[in-house]
Design a protein around this motif. Structure first.
Motif, PDB file in Angstrom:
ATOM      1  N   ALA A 260       0.766  -1.189   0.094  1.00 52.03           N
ATOM      2  CA  ALA A 260      -0.062   0.048  -0.093  1.00 52.03           C
ATOM      3  C   ALA A 260       0.726   1.298  -0.091  1.00 52.03           C
ATOM      4  CB  ALA A 260      -0.757  -0.250   1.363  1.00 52.03           C
ATOM      5  N   LEU A 261       1.900   1.142   0.929  1.00 53.13           N
ATOM      6  CA  LEU A 261       2.968   2.570   0.722  1.00 53.13           C
ATOM      7  C   LEU A 261       3.431   2.749  -0.435  1.00 53.13           C
ATOM      8  CD1 LEU A 261       4.464   2.116   4.093  1.00 53.13           C
ATOM      9  CD2 LEU A 261       3.125   3.761   3.552  1.00 53.13           C
ATOM     10  N   ILE A 262       4.050   1.511  -1.184  1.00 50.57           N
ATOM     11  CA  ILE A 262       4.837   1.559  -2.503  1.00 50.57           C
ATOM     12  C   ILE A 262       3.726   2.220  -3.416  1.00 50.57           C
ATOM     13  CG2 ILE A 262       5.686   0.338  -4.208  1.00 50.57           C
ATOM     14  CD1 ILE A 262       6.898  -1.468  -2.072  1.00 50.57           C
ATOM     15  N   SER A 263       2.496   1.709  -3.314  1.00 47.79           N
ATOM     16  CA  SER A 263       1.328   2.107  -4.459  1.00 47.79           C
ATOM     17  C   SER A 263       1.175   3.546  -4.232  1.00 47.79           C
ATOM     18  CB  SER A 263       0.187   1.281  -4.171  1.00 47.79           C
ATOM     19  OG  SER A 263      -0.931   1.773  -5.152  1.00 47.79           O
ATOM     20  N   GLY A 264       0.968   4.135  -2.965  1.00 46.46           N
ATOM     21  CA  GLY A 264       0.567   5.422  -2.568  1.00 46.46           C
ATOM     22  C   GLY A 264       1.778   6.451  -3.231  1.00 46.46           C
ATOM     23  N   TYR A 265       3.043   5.975  -2.826  1.00 46.05           N
ATOM     24  CA  TYR A 265       4.154   6.929  -3.008  1.00 46.05           C
ATOM     25  C   TYR A 265       4.436   6.973  -4.497  1.00 46.05           C
ATOM     26  CZ  TYR A 265       5.343   7.958   1.727  1.00 46.05           C
ATOM     27  OH  TYR A 265       5.064   8.515   3.121  1.00 46.05           O
ATOM     28  N   ALA A 266       4.267   5.827  -5.249  1.00 49.72           N
ATOM     29  CA  ALA A 266       4.475   5.813  -6.626  1.00 49.72           C
ATOM     30  C   ALA A 266       3.278   6.500  -7.231  1.00 49.72           C
ATOM     31  CB  ALA A 266       4.399   4.151  -7.152  1.00 49.72           C
ATOM     32  N   GLU A 267       2.339   6.514  -6.987  1.00 45.67           N
ATOM     33  CA  GLU A 267       1.175   7.437  -7.390  1.00 45.67           C
ATOM     34  C   GLU A 267       1.407   8.758  -7.238  1.00 45.67           C
ATOM     35  OE1 GLU A 267      -3.740   7.906  -7.321  1.00 45.67           O
ATOM     36  OE2 GLU A 267      -2.792   6.153  -5.999  1.00 45.67           O
ATOM     37  N   GLY A 268       2.025   8.955  -6.136  1.00 46.57           N
ATOM     38  CA  GLY A 268       2.322  10.515  -5.763  1.00 46.57           C
ATOM     39  C   GLY A 268       3.508  10.985  -6.845  1.00 46.57           C
ATOM     40  N   LEU A 269       4.476   9.985  -7.077  1.00 47.12           N
ATOM     41  CA  LEU A 269       5.407  10.557  -8.145  1.00 47.12           C
ATOM     42  C   LEU A 269       4.812  10.725  -9.372  1.00 47.12           C
ATOM     43  CD1 LEU A 269       8.361   8.038  -7.150  1.00 47.12           C
ATOM     44  CD2 LEU A 269       8.167  10.606  -6.920  1.00 47.12           C
ATOM     45  N   ARG A 270       3.875   9.719  -9.785  1.00 52.41           N
ATOM     46  CA  ARG A 270       3.237   9.920 -11.113  1.00 52.41           C
ATOM     47  C   ARG A 270       2.435  11.162 -11.242  1.00 52.41           C
ATOM     48  NH1 ARG A 270      -0.983   5.576 -12.884  1.00 52.41           N
ATOM     49  NH2 ARG A 270      -2.347   6.703 -11.397  1.00 52.41           N
ATOM     50  N   ASP A 276       9.451  19.427  -6.277  1.00 47.38           N
ATOM     51  CA  ASP A 276      10.956  19.647  -5.816  1.00 47.38           C
ATOM     52  C   ASP A 276      11.695  18.251  -5.851  1.00 47.38           C
ATOM     53  OD1 ASP A 276      10.982  19.011  -2.574  1.00 47.38           O
ATOM     54  OD2 ASP A 276       9.005  19.523  -3.515  1.00 47.38           O
ATOM     55  N   GLU A 277      13.107  18.196  -6.016  1.00 48.16           N
ATOM     56  CA  GLU A 277      13.834  17.143  -6.047  1.00 48.16           C
ATOM     57  C   GLU A 277      13.988  16.532  -4.688  1.00 48.16           C
ATOM     58  OE1 GLU A 277      18.390  16.074  -7.257  1.00 48.16           O
ATOM     59  OE2 GLU A 277      17.715  17.964  -7.565  1.00 48.16           O
ATOM     60  N   GLU A 278      13.852  17.405  -3.550  1.00 46.88           N
ATOM     61  CA  GLU A 278      14.062  16.711  -2.308  1.00 46.88           C
ATOM     62  C   GLU A 278      12.690  15.680  -1.985  1.00 46.88           C
ATOM     63  OE1 GLU A 278      14.170  18.098   2.344  1.00 46.88           O
ATOM     64  OE2 GLU A 278      14.269  19.505   0.986  1.00 46.88           O
ATOM     65  N   SER A 279      11.356  16.165  -2.342  1.00 46.22           N
ATOM     66  CA  SER A 279      10.296  15.338  -2.043  1.00 46.22           C
ATOM     67  C   SER A 279      10.403  13.817  -3.201  1.00 46.22           C
ATOM     68  CB  SER A 279       8.916  16.134  -2.561  1.00 46.22           C
ATOM     69  OG  SER A 279       9.222  17.435  -1.811  1.00 46.22           O
ATOM     70  N   ARG A 280      10.750  14.335  -4.280  1.00 47.67           N
ATOM     71  CA  ARG A 280      10.852  13.261  -5.154  1.00 47.67           C
ATOM     72  C   ARG A 280      11.890  11.871  -4.575  1.00 47.67           C
ATOM     73  NH1 ARG A 280      10.879  17.067  -9.416  1.00 47.67           N
ATOM     74  NH2 ARG A 280      13.230  16.957  -9.632  1.00 47.67           N
ATOM     75  N   ASN A 281      12.931  12.611  -4.145  1.00 48.30           N
ATOM     76  CA  ASN A 281      14.075  11.610  -3.737  1.00 48.30           C
ATOM     77  C   ASN A 281      13.346  10.854  -2.238  1.00 48.30           C
ATOM     78  OD1 ASN A 281      16.006  12.145  -5.412  1.00 48.30           O
ATOM     79  ND2 ASN A 281      16.936  13.809  -4.003  1.00 48.30           N
ATOM     80  N   PHE A 282      12.722  11.768  -1.485  1.00 52.79           N
ATOM     81  CA  PHE A 282      11.958  10.907  -0.347  1.00 52.79           C
ATOM     82  C   PHE A 282      11.167   9.958  -0.631  1.00 52.79           C
ATOM     83  CE2 PHE A 282       8.081  11.098   2.618  1.00 52.79           C
ATOM     84  CZ  PHE A 282       8.911  10.609   3.680  1.00 52.79           C
ATOM     85  N   TYR A 283      10.252  10.283  -1.779  1.00 51.53           N
ATOM     86  CA  TYR A 283       9.229   9.131  -2.289  1.00 51.53           C
ATOM     87  C   TYR A 283      10.071   8.117  -2.816  1.00 51.53           C
ATOM     88  CZ  TYR A 283       5.195  12.220  -2.120  1.00 51.53           C
ATOM     89  OH  TYR A 283       3.911  12.956  -1.568  1.00 51.53           O
ATOM     90  N   CYS A 284      11.246   8.169  -3.306  1.00 50.57           N
ATOM     91  CA  CYS A 284      11.719   7.173  -4.024  1.00 50.57           C
ATOM     92  C   CYS A 284      12.347   6.328  -2.782  1.00 50.57           C
ATOM     93  CB  CYS A 284      12.938   7.652  -4.929  1.00 50.57           C
ATOM     94  SG  CYS A 284      12.291   8.176  -6.503  1.00 50.57           S
ATOM     95  N   ASP A 285      13.052   7.180  -1.586  1.00 46.17           N
ATOM     96  CA  ASP A 285      13.609   6.537  -0.306  1.00 46.17           C
ATOM     97  C   ASP A 285      12.665   5.397   0.160  1.00 46.17           C
ATOM     98  OD1 ASP A 285      16.013   7.495  -1.092  1.00 46.17           O
ATOM     99  OD2 ASP A 285      15.833   9.162   0.187  1.00 46.17           O
ATOM    100  N   VAL A 286      11.456   6.074   0.068  1.00 45.60           N
ATOM    101  CA  VAL A 286      10.367   5.371   1.031  1.00 45.60           C
ATOM    102  C   VAL A 286       9.798   4.099  -0.045  1.00 45.60           C
ATOM    103  CG1 VAL A 286       7.827   5.287   1.397  1.00 45.60           C
ATOM    104  CG2 VAL A 286       9.205   6.977   2.159  1.00 45.60           C
ATOM    105  N   ILE A 287       9.737   4.464  -1.327  1.00 46.69           N
ATOM    106  CA  ILE A 287       9.518   3.067  -1.984  1.00 46.69           C
ATOM    107  C   ILE A 287      10.757   1.927  -2.129  1.00 46.69           C
ATOM    108  CG2 ILE A 287       9.204   2.072  -4.477  1.00 46.69           C
ATOM    109  CD1 ILE A 287       7.756   5.103  -4.803  1.00 46.69           C
ATOM    110  N   MET A 288      11.819   2.498  -2.271  1.00 46.42           N
ATOM    111  CA  MET A 288      13.078   1.375  -2.129  1.00 46.42           C
ATOM    112  C   MET A 288      13.152   0.804  -0.491  1.00 46.42           C
ATOM    113  SD  MET A 288      15.977   3.748  -4.081  1.00 46.42           S
ATOM    114  CE  MET A 288      17.312   2.691  -3.884  1.00 46.42           C
ATOM    115  N   ASP A 289      13.007   1.288   0.449  1.00 45.15           N
ATOM    116  CA  ASP A 289      12.900   0.967   1.947  1.00 45.15           C
ATOM    117  C   ASP A 289      11.666  -0.084   2.089  1.00 45.15           C
ATOM    118  OD1 ASP A 289      13.895   0.814   4.442  1.00 45.15           O
ATOM    119  OD2 ASP A 289      11.824   1.823   5.045  1.00 45.15           O
ATOM    120  N   GLU A 290      10.484   0.219   1.524  1.00 41.64           N
ATOM    121  CA  GLU A 290       9.473  -0.766   1.678  1.00 41.64           C
ATOM    122  C   GLU A 290       9.874  -2.038   0.776  1.00 41.64           C
ATOM    123  OE1 GLU A 290       7.224  -0.724   3.704  1.00 41.64           O
ATOM    124  OE2 GLU A 290       7.857   1.163   4.428  1.00 41.64           O
ATOM    125  N   THR A 291      10.335  -1.717  -0.336  1.00 46.65           N
ATOM    126  CA  THR A 291      10.898  -2.842  -1.318  1.00 46.65           C
ATOM    127  C   THR A 291      11.891  -3.772  -0.772  1.00 46.65           C
ATOM    128  OG1 THR A 291      10.283  -1.483  -3.119  1.00 46.65           O
ATOM    129  CG2 THR A 291      11.552  -3.606  -3.483  1.00 46.65           C
TER     130      THR A 291
END
Length: 470
Positions: A260-270, A276-291
């Protein structure tokens, strides 16, 4: 058979009588018709023959011309002839004398039913014939009653005869029945004793029964052993099925949150919620961490699955336990520093034990990582040995909250978490201690947990490797 015959009589006999009566009437009609063709209706001999035929078949017949004059009759008396003429005068006749029609007519006054033939003869005269069905029904009723009485008598007599004969014939069979009853009660001492009156086939069967008794006595113990083995196999299969169901249920539950977290943050990226780059990096970090957490959990599940189903072979060997523990502590130093805890292990001499080095290393890793994640801030985690003559106990103590008493036996169960919020915080899946349990049970060695006033101690034991020359 008696019942079937009685049923056939009741349903078919009357129809059969009526069918034959109709044939007789047609036969008489054809005889009259032929006499008309041969111009013999007025012949005295033919009149006598017709009279006899009509009386024997109970058929009333009258032949008359178009003026109503009787030419010939086959009836019981003059009154009956008069009635026939009266009925005939009220009937209609077909033009085609070849068309023979049989009709049924009921006398409402008397309640009697008749079969009637009224037709035109080839010479232009008319014929009227009728026969009552009441006599047929009466005959059928008498026949059925007589048949029923005979049937009851025959059945009763047959039963008595069969009873007397069967008693003498089944006496040896009854003895074998008693023998089989005792055999069913596991009394194998009973044996069949032959008599002179027994048929050769019965005697042979008795000998076979005796042989069967001896064979069963020998076989039953083997069946009990096989039954016990089958019960164990069934129990093991049920346990495996329960484990599979529990495994699927728990995996589905554990993967639901990270997915659910991966889906939510991936949808946020899309959707580019934050550009801003900081938010995109944060989203990517969360997705990578959950993966990464899901990957670690799946790998642990696969390892646990192999251990529980016995697919992972334990490779016993000699290795230095001190070296293994020191290596795990060194690799865990960064995690300990991140959690502001200290790892203490003061033993530096080699301790050689027997076991699977890689699996024991996984046990130590799970114990130490578990201690780091549950240790109080600035706490000291102590790893030590407790030696006996043949065994060494490895103890890992961490200061912090104790495990509730009701959870002490449950922590070794897959996916069980004492504090779910805290476990989720550091990314735990509740599988580590289940792996410890499976590994130690595959080594046939003890393991456990002890609550102290100021913390929790996890331990396991291994056999010391002692050289033969010592």
């Amino acid at each position: 058979m008696m019942g079937l015959f009685w049923l056939a009589n009741n349903t078919l006999l009357e129809k059969y009588y009526v069918y034959n009566k109709e044939k007789e009437m047609i036969s008489v009609y054809r005889m009259v018709d032929k006499a008309a063709i041969d111009d013999k209706l007025s012949n005295e001999n033919f009149a006598v023959t017709l009279q006899k035929k009509c009386v024997s078949a109970n058929i009333d017949t009258v032949v008359f011309n178009k003026y109503g004059k009787v030419i010939i009759e086959g009836a019981s008396d003059n009154d009956e002839v008069f009635r026939l003429l009266l009925e005939a005068s009220m009937s209609s006749y077909p033009d085609d004398y070849h068309d023979i029609k049989l009709t049924k007519k009921k006398d409402e006054r008397l309640g009697t039913e008749y079969i009637i033939i009224n037709n035109r003869l080839v010479d232009g005269n008319f014929v009227y014939m009728k026969t009552p069905l009441e006599s047929i029904k009466e005959s059928v009723g008498i026949s059925n009653r007589f048949f029923g009485i005979c049937g009851i008598v025959a059945v009763f007599a047959g039963c008595m005869f069969a009873y007397v004969i069967s008693r003498s014939m089944t006496k040896p069979i009854r003895r074998m029945t008693e023998l089989s009853t005792k055999m069913a009660q596991l009394d194998f001492e009973a044996k069949y004793k032959d008599t002179k009156n027994s048929a050769s086939e019965v005697s042979e069967l008795g000998e076979h029964m005796n042989e069967l008794s001896r064979t069963l006595e020998q076989t039953i113990s083997d069946l009990k052993i096989a039954n016990n083995e089958l019960k164990r196999d069934i129990q093991k299969k049920e346990e495996i099925d329960d484990m599979r169901k529990e495994f699927l249920s728990n995996v589905s539950h554990e993967l639901k949150t990270p997915l659910a977290l991966i889906s939510g943050y991936a949808e946020g990226l899309r959707e580019a919620i934050n550009d801003d780059e900081e938010s995109r990096n944060f989203y990517c970090d969360v997705i990578m961490d959950e993966t990464d957490k899901m990957n670690r959990m799946v790998m642990k599940l696969l390892s646990l699955n192999k251990l529980e189903f016995g697919n992972d072979v334990v490779e016993m060997g000699r290795f230095d336990l001190t070296e293994v523990i020191s290596g795990v502590i060194a690799s865990s130093a960064l995690l300990a520093q991140k959690n502001n805890v200290t790892l203490q292990f003061d033993y530096d001499k080699p301790v050689y034990v027997s076991g699977d080095m890689f699996k024991i290393e996984e046990v130590v890793t799970n114990y130490i990582s578990n201690a780091i994640n549950h240790c109080i801030r600035d706490g000291i985690i102590t790893v030590k040995y407790i030696m006996t003559d043949k065994l060494v106990r490895v103890s890992v103590f961490n200061p912090g909250e104790v495990i509730p008493k009701e959870s002490l036996d449950k922590i070794w169960t897959k996916f069980y978490k004492v504090d779910k919020a805290r476990t989720r915080e550091y990314g735990g899946s509740g599988i580590g201690l289940s792996i410890v349990k499976a590994i130690m049970e595959s080594h046939h060695r003890a393991y456990g947990v002890v609550n102290h006033d100021d913390g929790v101690e996890f331990w396991f034991e291994l056999e010391l490797f002692i050289a033969k020359n010592k």
